[in-house]
Structure formats: C-alpha cells, structure tokens
Design an enzyme around this catalytic site. Structure first.
Site, PDB file in Angstrom:
ATOM      1  N   HIS A 113       0.812  -1.216   0.000  1.00  0.00           N
ATOM      2  CA  HIS A 113       0.000   0.000   0.000  1.00  0.00           C
ATOM      3  C   HIS A 113       0.850   1.274   0.000  1.00  0.00           C
ATOM      4  O   HIS A 113       0.312   2.379  -0.060  1.00  0.00           O
ATOM      5  CB  HIS A 113      -0.924   0.001   1.225  1.00  0.00           C
ATOM      6  CG  HIS A 113      -1.693  -1.287   1.375  1.00  0.00           C
ATOM      7  ND1 HIS A 113      -1.324  -2.275   2.273  1.00  0.00           N
ATOM      8  CD2 HIS A 113      -2.765  -1.768   0.703  1.00  0.00           C
ATOM      9  CE1 HIS A 113      -2.158  -3.293   2.166  1.00  0.00           C
ATOM     10  NE2 HIS A 113      -3.038  -3.014   1.222  1.00  0.00           N
ATOM     11  N   CYS A 162       9.982 -36.115  31.781  1.00  0.00           N
ATOM     12  CA  CYS A 162       9.154 -35.623  30.670  1.00  0.00           C
ATOM     13  C   CYS A 162       8.443 -34.335  31.049  1.00  0.00           C
ATOM     14  O   CYS A 162       8.139 -33.504  30.193  1.00  0.00           O
ATOM     15  CB  CYS A 162       8.152 -36.687  30.235  1.00  0.00           C
ATOM     16  SG  CYS A 162       7.052 -37.250  31.546  1.00  0.00           S
ATOM     17  N   CYS A 199       0.705   0.939   8.632  1.00  0.00           N
ATOM     18  CA  CYS A 199      -0.297   0.694   7.594  1.00  0.00           C
ATOM     19  C   CYS A 199      -1.529   0.080   8.243  1.00  0.00           C
ATOM     20  O   CYS A 199      -1.445  -0.950   8.916  1.00  0.00           O
ATOM     21  CB  CYS A 199       0.250  -0.254   6.525  1.00  0.00           C
ATOM     22  SG  CYS A 199      -0.987  -0.704   5.275  1.00  0.00           S
ATOM     23  N   CYS A 246      -4.508  15.560  19.335  1.00  0.00           N
ATOM     24  CA  CYS A 246      -5.499  14.724  18.646  1.00  0.00           C
ATOM     25  C   CYS A 246      -6.664  15.593  18.177  1.00  0.00           C
ATOM     26  O   CYS A 246      -7.232  16.358  18.958  1.00  0.00           O
ATOM     27  CB  CYS A 246      -6.000  13.634  19.585  1.00  0.00           C
ATOM     28  SG  CYS A 246      -7.286  12.588  18.856  1.00  0.00           S
ATOM     29  N   HIS A 274      -7.534   6.358   4.304  1.00  0.00           N
ATOM     30  CA  HIS A 274      -6.140   6.790   4.267  1.00  0.00           C
ATOM     31  C   HIS A 274      -5.325   5.726   4.999  1.00  0.00           C
ATOM     32  O   HIS A 274      -5.419   5.599   6.220  1.00  0.00           O
ATOM     33  CB  HIS A 274      -5.984   8.154   4.930  1.00  0.00           C
ATOM     34  CG  HIS A 274      -6.657   9.253   4.161  1.00  0.00           C
ATOM     35  ND1 HIS A 274      -6.816  10.532   4.675  1.00  0.00           N
ATOM     36  CD2 HIS A 274      -7.205   9.267   2.914  1.00  0.00           C
ATOM     37  CE1 HIS A 274      -7.440  11.288   3.766  1.00  0.00           C
ATOM     38  NE2 HIS A 274      -7.690  10.536   2.706  1.00  0.00           N
ATOM     39  N   HIS A 283       2.412 -39.418  31.560  1.00  0.00           N
ATOM     40  CA  HIS A 283       3.492 -39.016  30.647  1.00  0.00           C
ATOM     41  C   HIS A 283       3.096 -37.712  29.952  1.00  0.00           C
ATOM     42  O   HIS A 283       1.943 -37.529  29.566  1.00  0.00           O
ATOM     43  CB  HIS A 283       3.745 -40.108  29.604  1.00  0.00           C
ATOM     44  CG  HIS A 283       4.838 -39.768  28.648  1.00  0.00           C
ATOM     45  ND1 HIS A 283       6.146 -39.574  29.039  1.00  0.00           N
ATOM     46  CD2 HIS A 283       4.822 -39.582  27.293  1.00  0.00           C
ATOM     47  CE1 HIS A 283       6.888 -39.293  27.983  1.00  0.00           C
ATOM     48  NE2 HIS A 283       6.109 -39.287  26.909  1.00  0.00           N
ATOM     49  N   HIS A 290      -8.355   6.819  17.642  1.00  0.00           N
ATOM     50  CA  HIS A 290      -8.925   7.911  16.843  1.00  0.00           C
ATOM     51  C   HIS A 290      -8.301   7.967  15.453  1.00  0.00           C
ATOM     52  O   HIS A 290      -8.975   8.305  14.475  1.00  0.00           O
ATOM     53  CB  HIS A 290      -8.748   9.249  17.584  1.00  0.00           C
ATOM     54  CG  HIS A 290      -9.544   9.316  18.851  1.00  0.00           C
ATOM     55  ND1 HIS A 290      -9.187  10.120  19.914  1.00  0.00           N
ATOM     56  CD2 HIS A 290     -10.689   8.672  19.215  1.00  0.00           C
ATOM     57  CE1 HIS A 290     -10.077   9.976  20.886  1.00  0.00           C
ATOM     58  NE2 HIS A 290     -10.990   9.099  20.485  1.00  0.00           N
TER      59      HIS A 290
END
Length: 520
Positions: free
Chosen positions: A8, A182, A95, A46, A82, A474, A72
C-alpha cells in the site's frame, strides 16, 4: 504483511511525496530546532479528543493527528480510507490495512537523514532509528545494528548462508528423558519456541552477574544455542536438571513431577536470575523489567462488591498463568453463546456439547457469591457484609501461558478429571477484560466486529498434554514451528503433526502469543 513488504506504500509515492514526508519528519517527529519543537507542542494534538499524549500519529494523506491508543487515528483511516500514518514519537510508518508498522527502504532513508539533521541542530549526532525517544524528542543514543567493516569482511569470506524456509527444521530438537523428566522436557520445548524469549536469548542480551555455573538464565541461553544450532541429535539437559534441583528443591528427585509446577518454578528462578535494575519504569503489574515479566506477566483484577451498599473494592495482582476449573463431566457448565446450539465464539463450536476454553474462561470471570460464611468488612457500611467477587483481566501478557486445566479432583479419591476441553487456534480475550465488564450481561458478551481492534487477540503456539494417571502419567508437547506447521515432541522423538492432531488433544497447558504487539 507479506515478505515482499507493504503493497500500500505505492499509493503514497506520488508527486512530491519525498518532500512532503521530509516536512512531516522535520516539523512533527524529530523537531531538531527550538522553533520546530514549539510548533510540535502547539500543533500536535489529537483532532478528536484534544490530547497531547496517547501515541499520536499523523495521517500521511491529509492534515490529521489522532490518538493511536484510543484508536482515533484508526477511525480516521477507516472513514477516509487513508492507509498510512507516521508515529510522531518514534517515526515508524503504520499501515492500517496490513495492521502493522511497515518497512520501506526509501522512507527509512528519509527518516534517518532527517533525524541526523535534527541531532546536528542540537550539537549532537547519533545515527538512530526506531529507538526510544528522550526528552529532546529526537531519540537517545542507542543505534540500530549495522555490520562493522570487520563483520562485512567475514560475510564476504563466508558467503554460505543458513536460509530459513517453510520446511526448515532449525529449532526442532528432541530431549533425552533422564528418568521421569518428561515434565521438564515438555516445558523446555514450549519455552524454546516462545518467539520473544527465543529472540532475547539468541541475541545474547543476558548480562550475568552470578557465577555462570549456577545461573539458570545462562543455562537457558546455552540451551537456545543448542536448539538452534542445526544439530539433529537429541540434547541431554543434565545441567538444566541439576540447576532446577539446586534452585527449586521441591522438584528434586526422580519422581514424576507436575509440568505446571515446573513451569512456575522455572519462571520464578529465571525471574530472580535476570532481574533488570536499569531504573526504567516497568510496564507490567510485577514492576520488573526482566525479560520474564516483560513476556509472561499480566494483571488480574479482583472486584469485591458489597451486597448492601454496592461499594466496590478493587485489587490488581500480577499473574504468570491462570488455572481453570473443569466440570466433573462433559456437560457444559456455563450458558452457551447467544444463538442456541451451534453458535461459536473464538472459533469453538458447541454442537457436540463439549466444554470449551471459552466456557472455562466465562466461569472464571463470572461473579461469585461469597456467602454468609465469608463476609467481608465493608469500608462503606463499616460492618461485615455478604459480597460478590468477580475476576477479570486488567492487563494481558504478551504470552498467555495460562489455561492450566486443573487435572485433579479434590475428593476423598485423588483422581484425574476425564473431561475434554476444546480450544481454538486463535483466541480473543476481549470479553474477559476488565474494560469489557460493563458490556457483559449475565456472563454473556456481545462481540462487535472491528477489524482494527486486535489488541487482545492471541494465536496458539504450544500445547502440553498429559496421558495416564496422576501417579504414572506421561507429558508430551505440540509446538508450532512455522505458520500451520506443527510437531509433536515426545522426549527424544519429534514427529510431524496436523492441526487436527493438536486440536483433538487433551490440552493440559495452552500457550498463546499475542498477534499484535504494542510498540514501546
């Protein structure tokens, strides 16, 4: 994002895109001069909430600043289509279609050049990109790695490279069972395939302040080197076993131990041996900067509500794992998702009536009436009252080494609970967050579709299984090597497994990794 890079970016590279990007870096990211710093302080707020903080990003297609934390900038990207924005603190390009920070050689070159100019304006010069930013706004003196002349010479004289392909088996290595070990082998397989832990140890980040022969972190570092060396013969973890016996004496001896108990003991010793006292504030509930807490520590919120005055007392405790109760039979013990039989949440189907991981999490986070025998002293009523308690996730860890299903039934007869619990490859923890508590009605959560909200989504990468009885069982492990490529680790033997094999297994410990990480 594909290995070829973000597709993009080309939509942005039109007309005078280089000059436009330079202006953004000069004025709103690095801000080398006093004038540009003042302009940044006044302008960079902002456009939706007016905040200066919350990780501001600037849209690369128009003049818009938006919070990344409050999403936002995501709303703007979604509404205006955009796709690209730049982080005004770190300078990274994000992106919104790829849902990740992207790499582009031309853009990175511009960012580096403008940052160098900013340092020169302040009388300092440190070539840096993608590093933590100091008070000056143009970064501290930590540079990204670039090969030295000596390293370039070695690369030229040694042209053979070890390439990582989709069929590559580097990192797959069996472990010899040293006598009922184990339980240790299965946890080692899960830890060595934990992505961020692997990156930490393979980049030689541990600086030991102990004697190396007594440091568990040094031994784990050596273990990672052994696993990713390309050797195929099984490894003998005798030094690891000796150190575990030394630092966790309750696990010493050749009796069968519990894998979950070993995991917690190992994390505890690793945490104690690699504490990072660098003075920086830790971003986890355990207030520690060590790699263990950075990856595995989450915050569990407990809300106790008085039944008389409805006052709420809240505490937040750190956790490394969550133990989930199992019902005594395969009958679902929590109301199913809205929509009746066949509805799904987190990709889990209730058609068979089997208990799911989501059912267990709902039970774990549902309100619990404490009863008259467990009254608490209410700070509002100033007397002992009955109350309800509810647990939710305040902060999620990067790796959720949780969902330890309790194998044991604590009755007169100590027995293993035979219930099968289905679990998904991908898990969304949003319904169980403290922030989602008000949206939950009677234990049910209505999920909203938001393609940009991936903060609480996880992918499965390891499953520890237990077969047999509690006394003579086990342990084996399924681990994910590449996307959709799974292998079964049974001590020294490693075999290829299908996704169906993994999902049909009786998972005892499930390891999930966050799909998207916050860039800090």
């Amino acid at each position: 994002m594909s290995p070829a890079g973000c597709p993009h970016v080309n939509g942005f590279k039109v007309d005078n895109w280089k000059q436009n990007l330079r202006v953004i870096y000069q004025c709103f990211v690095w801000s080398g001069s006093a004038e540009t710093r003042k302009r940044k302080a006044k302008s960079c707020i902002c456009h939706m909430c007016g905040a200066h903080l919350n990780r501001l990003h600037s849209c690369l297609s128009c003049v818009f600043f938006g919070c990344f934390t409050k999403k936002h900038i995501h709303e703007h990207a979604k509404n205006k289509r955009h796709n690209l924005a730049v982080d005004l603190l770190y300078g990274g390009i994000y992106c919104f279609v790829c849902q990740d920070y992207i790499y582009d050689k031309d853009m990175e070159q511009i960012a580096k050049e403008e940052q160098r100019k900013a340092w020169k304006l302040q009388g300092s010069f440190f070539p840096l990109f993608n590093a933590s930013v100091g008070p000056s706004g143009v970064g501290e003196k930590y540079s990204t790695w670039e090969p030295t002349k000596r390293e370039l010479e070695l690369l030229r004289h040694n042209p053979k490279r070890r390439k990582i392909t989709t069929n590559c088996t580097i990192g797959l290595r069996g472990l010899i069972n040293l006598g009922n070990t184990c339980f240790m082998n299965c946890i080692v397989q899960a830890l060595t395939h934990t992505p961020l832990l692997r990156d930490f140890f393979l980049s030689d980040r541990h600086k030991c302040e102990m004697q190396s022969n007594s440091c568990l972190v040094c031994e784990m570092s050596q273990l990672f080197q052994e696993f990713y060396s390309g050797h195929r013969s099984p490894h003998i973890p005798f030094r690891l076993l000796h150190l575990v016996w030394t630092h966790a004496r309750h696990l010493a001896g050749y009796e069968q131990q519990d894998a979950h108990e070993f995991l917690i003991a190992a994390l505890d010793v690793l945490h104690r041996h690699c504490k990072d006292d660098n003075g920086k504030k830790a971003n986890n509930p355990n207030n520690c900067n060590c790699i263990i807490d950075q990856i595995f520590t989450g915050g569990l919120q407990s809300d106790v509500t008085c039944q008389v005055c409805h006052g709420v007392s809240t505490t937040i405790d750190p956790f490394w794992d969550i133990s989930l109760d199992l019902p005594g039979s395969s009958t679902p013990f929590w109301p199913l998702s809205p929509g009746g039989d066949g509805s799904t949440l987190n990709g889990e189907s209730h058609l068979s009536g089997a208990t799911t991981l989501t059912d267990c999490l709902r039970r774990f986070t549902r309100p619990e009436h404490l009863g008259s025998s467990a009254k608490i002293k209410c700070s509002g009523c100033h007397s002992y009252q009955e109350s309800t308690k509810q647990l939710t996730m305040k902060k999620l860890p990067i790796v959720a080494s949780l969902f330890h299903f309790k194998l044991m039934s604590y009755s007169k007869l100590r027995r293993k609970i035979p219930t099968y619990v289905s679990f998904p490859l991908e898990l969304d923890m949003t319904p169980f967050m403290a922030s989602s508590k008000e949206s939950r009605m009677n234990g049910q959560y209505q999920q909203s579709v938001d393609v940009f909200n991936n903060d609480n989504k996880y992918s499965l990468f390891a499953v520890v299984n237990h077969q047999g009885t509690l006394e003579s069982g086990h342990y084996t492990t399924f681990i994910r090597q590449h996307k959709d490529q799974w292998f079964k680790c049974d001590d020294a033997v490693i075999t290829k497994a299908s996704i169906k094999d993994v999902l049909d297994s009786e998972g005892y410990l499930l390891f999930y990794h966050k799909q998207f990480l916050e860039y800090e």
